[in-house]
Design a protein around this motif. Sequence first.
Motif, PDB file in Angstrom:
ATOM      1  N   VAL A 155      -3.420 -10.060  -9.361  1.00  0.00           N
ATOM      2  CA  VAL A 155      -3.182  -8.662  -8.975  1.00  0.00           C
ATOM      3  C   VAL A 155      -3.241  -7.813 -10.236  1.00  0.00           C
TER       4      VAL A 155
ATOM      5  N   ILE B  81      -4.060  -8.928   4.086  1.00  0.00           N
ATOM      6  CA  ILE B  81      -4.666  -9.114   2.770  1.00  0.00           C
ATOM      7  C   ILE B  81      -4.923 -10.596   2.510  1.00  0.00           C
ATOM      8  N   VAL B  82      -3.929 -11.437   2.718  1.00  0.00           N
ATOM      9  CA  VAL B  82      -4.050 -12.875   2.457  1.00  0.00           C
ATOM     10  C   VAL B  82      -5.101 -13.503   3.366  1.00  0.00           C
TER      11      VAL B  82
ATOM     12  N   LEU C 185       3.352 -10.196  -1.773  1.00  0.00           N
ATOM     13  CA  LEU C 185       1.992 -10.363  -2.294  1.00  0.00           C
ATOM     14  C   LEU C 185       1.990 -11.363  -3.450  1.00  0.00           C
TER      15      LEU C 185
ATOM     16  N   ILE D  14       0.590  -7.703   4.132  1.00  0.00           N
ATOM     17  CA  ILE D  14       0.336  -8.855   3.270  1.00  0.00           C
ATOM     18  C   ILE D  14      -0.446  -9.905   4.045  1.00  0.00           C
TER      19      ILE D  14
END
Length: 165
Positions: free
Chosen positions: A87, A51-52, A80, A48
Amino acid sequence: MADTQHSGPTQQQPVLVVDFGAQYAQLIARRVREANVYSEVVPHTATIEEIVERKPLAVILSGGPSSVYEDGAPQLDARLFDHDIPVFGICYGFQAMAGALGGTVTHTGTREYGRTQLSVDGGVLHEGLPTTQPVWMSHGDAVTDAPHGVEGSPPTPGAPDAAVE
């Protein structure tokens, strides 16, 4: 005179496609790029934090061959959803998302492959689309209990909740 030197390439905010093993993950990314939006495929093992850190415009969760409830199946970290990132889950990605948010995914005993009809009654996801539309399914598992706080669509013959938002 204006300074024309650059300190490096411009970093674009991507749409990240999280690959859960789908044969079509690259196709999803290509379709996003065809809409003039930068996109990259990342493995389901991406954290995560990774991704962030990329500051994605959105995250698309691909399908895959596993069943979310099997031992060793790729899982989705529910953290997430603690970030303000849209999403979108497709097939396995949808099921992983539903499971991470507290929904239930089960083997229905019915396999659904190919074209089927989806009936939609409202919602933002399908806004402006026909209330009945053809969709393509390829699954033996289904979201049988949508997570709390989400609205499900009417079922297809093999999926009690074929889409939620």
